[in-house]
Design an enzyme around this catalytic site. Structure first.
Site, PDB file in Angstrom:
ATOM      1  N   ASP A 228       0.855  -1.193   0.000  1.00  0.00           N
ATOM      2  CA  ASP A 228       0.000   0.000   0.000  1.00  0.00           C
ATOM      3  C   ASP A 228       0.884   1.234   0.000  1.00  0.00           C
ATOM      4  OD1 ASP A 228      -2.923   0.993   0.483  1.00  0.00           O
ATOM      5  OD2 ASP A 228      -1.671   2.162   1.861  1.00  0.00           O
ATOM      6  N   ASN A 236      -2.943  12.990  -3.896  1.00  0.00           N
ATOM      7  CA  ASN A 236      -4.112  13.404  -4.683  1.00  0.00           C
ATOM      8  C   ASN A 236      -4.628  14.772  -4.252  1.00  0.00           C
ATOM      9  OD1 ASN A 236      -4.466  11.290  -6.533  1.00  0.00           O
ATOM     10  ND2 ASN A 236      -5.459   9.995  -5.007  1.00  0.00           N
ATOM     11  N   ASP A 245      -2.584   9.472 -10.746  1.00  0.00           N
ATOM     12  CA  ASP A 245      -2.537   8.442 -11.797  1.00  0.00           C
ATOM     13  C   ASP A 245      -1.110   8.236 -12.296  1.00  0.00           C
ATOM     14  OD1 ASP A 245      -5.239   8.129 -11.571  1.00  0.00           O
ATOM     15  OD2 ASP A 245      -5.744   9.309 -13.356  1.00  0.00           O
ATOM     16  N   GLU A 271      -4.799   2.167  -4.252  1.00  0.00           N
ATOM     17  CA  GLU A 271      -3.328   2.234  -4.207  1.00  0.00           C
ATOM     18  C   GLU A 271      -2.718   0.971  -3.617  1.00  0.00           C
ATOM     19  OE1 GLU A 271      -4.830   4.466  -0.488  1.00  0.00           O
ATOM     20  OE2 GLU A 271      -5.461   4.127  -2.560  1.00  0.00           O
TER      21      GLU A 271
END
Length: 357
Positions: A228, A236, A245, A271
Site C-alpha cells: 500500500d 491526490n 494516476d 493504491e
C-alpha cells in the site's frame, strides 16, 4: 511475469475448420456412395469401383479426424482424393459426359481447407492437370472427347469460380482476424487494470488458484506481498488526481522491474498492489519485499515542477496447507496493517537474516 491464460484447447478457427472437414467428409462419403450405387445399376463397373473407393476414402478421412484428431491429415486425404476423383471424371467423362461439371466444387473447398495462398497454388496445379487431360492430342481407351468450345468455357468458368472463392476466403480471413484481434483486446481489458496495465483483482485471484493447485501437487511454497502506498491521499489532495494516476503508473513499472520473471504484480484496488511469488518462502519473500520498498523509496516522480518522494508499506504472507486463498490474503492484509501501525515505509514481518534468491 506469469502467463495469465493457458490455452489448452483448439482455437475457434481450428474448431470451425474441423467441423467443416467433418461435414464435408460425411457429405462426400454419402454422395459418392449413392452415385456408386446408381452407377452399379447402370453396369458401369469402372466408375462404380472408383466411386465406392472414393466413399471409403472419405470415410477414412472422417475417422482420422474424429477418432485420432488429425485435422491436417484428414484435410490432406480429402483434398487430394477429391483431385484424383475429378481427374478421373474429366478423363472418362463420367456419366453422359457430365463428369467435368463436378470440378467447380474444388475451388471453394481448396481455399478453405488449405488456406488462401496454399489453396491457390494447389488450384493452379489442379487446373494445369485438367488442361493437359482435356487438350491432350493423344487418344487413349475410355478417354472422353469434348468440343473446344466446351473445354474453353469450362476452364474460364472454373477460373471465375476460383476468383470468387479466393475473394470470399480473403474477406472471411479479414473478418476472422479482425474479430480475433477484437476478442484479444476485450480479453486483455477484462484481465488487466486499464491504468497500470497490471493484472487486475479478478486475474490475480485466478492466478492464485492456479498456483495453489500447482503447489499442492509439487509441495512448493507460495508467498504473497500486499503493498500500500503511504499517504497516497495527500498526493491526490495536494497535486490532483492526474498526478495520482502518474504515480500509480510509474510505480507499477518500478514494481515490475523489481520482481522476477515468474512473479506476478497485480493492482489489488486503489493504491494497493498484490505480488504473487511462486516457489517462494516467507523468508525469501521478505528479501524481495525489501528490494521493492527500497526501489520505491529511491524513486522520484516528476510532475510539472514538483519532485515527489514516495514510500510503501508491505505485508507478507505464506500459504500454509490448511489455508485457502481468502485466508492467505487476509493474513497479508493484517501484516500490512501492522507495518503501517509500526510507522510505515517498512516490511512486516521483517527478515533479519540474509536470504539468497
Amino acid at each position: 511475469m506469469l502467463t495469465f491464460i493457458k490455452n489448452e484447447s483448439k482455437s475457434n478457427g481450428e474448431l470451425q475448420q474441423a467441423r467443416v472437414i467433418s461435414l464435408f467428409s460425411l457429405v462426400g462419403m454419402s454422395v459418392t456412395f449413392v452415385m456408386g450405387v446408381i452407377s452399379l445399376f447402370n453396369s458401369n463397373n469402372v466408375l462404380t469401383i472408383t466411386l465406392f473407393v472414393s466413399s471409403i476414402i472419405y470415410c477414412l478421412a472422417y475417422i482420422v479426424l474424429k477418432k485420432y484428431n488429425k485435422l491436417n491429415l484428414s484435410s490432406f486425404i480429402i483434398i487430394y482424393s477429391l483431385y484424383i476423383l475429378m481427374f478421373y471424371l474429366v478423363f472418362t467423362g463420367g456419366v453422359e459426359q457430365t463428369g467435368p461439371l463436378w470440378i467447380f466444387i474444388v475451388a471453394p473447398v481448396s481455399v478453405y481447407v488449405l488456406g488462401l495462398s496454399y489453396g491457390l497454388v494447389n488450384l493452379l496445379f489442379f487446373l494445369s492437370i485438367i488442361a493437359i487431360i482435356m487438350f491432350s492430342p493423344i487418344e487413349m481407351p475410355q478417354y472422353a472427347t469434348y468440343s473446344t468450345e466446351f473445354k474453353v468455357r469450362l476452364i474460364l468458368s472454373f477460373l471465375t469460380t476460383t476468383f470468387l472463392s479466393a475473394l470470399y476466403e480473403y474477406s472471411r480471413m479479414l473478418s476472422y482476424n479482425s474479430a480475433l484481434k477484437l476478442g484479444k483486446k476485450y480479453q486483455q481489458l477484462a484481465l488487466s487494470d486499464p491504468l497500470t496495465t497490471l493484472a487486475n483483482r479478478r486475474n490475480a485471484l485466478t492466478i492464485l488458484q492456479q498456483e495453489k493447485s500447482r503447489i499442492s501437487r509439487n509441495n512448493e511454497p507460495l508467498s504473497v506481498l500486499l503493498c500500500d502506498l503511504d499517504h497516497f491521499k495527500m498526493v491526490n489532495d495536494k497535486y490532483g488526481h492526474n498526478c495520482g494516476d502518474m504515480v500509480l503508473t510509474e510505480l507499477s513499472q518500478v514494481f515490475k522491474q523489481s520482481v522476477r520473471q515468474q512473479d506476478c504484480v497485480a493492482r489489488w484496488g486503489g493504491e494497493e498492489f498484490l505480488f504473487i511469488l511462486p516457489q517462494t518462502s516467507a523468508e525469501q519473500a521478505s528479501v524481495i519485499a525489501e528490494k521493492i520498498r527500497t526501489n520505491v523509496h529511491h524513486h522520484k516522480v516528476h510532475f510539472l515542477k514538483h519532485e515527489i518522494s514516495l514510500t510503501i508499506s508491505i505485508g507478507i504472507s505464506q500459504l500454509t496447507d490448511d489455508q485457502n486463498i481468502d485466508e492467505l490474503i487476509n493474513n497479508a492484509d493484517r501484516n500490512l496493517y501492522q507495518a503501517k501501525k509500526n510507522g510505515r515505509n517498512q516490511v512486516y514481518p521483517q527478515q533479519t537474516t540474509s536470504i539468497d534468491l
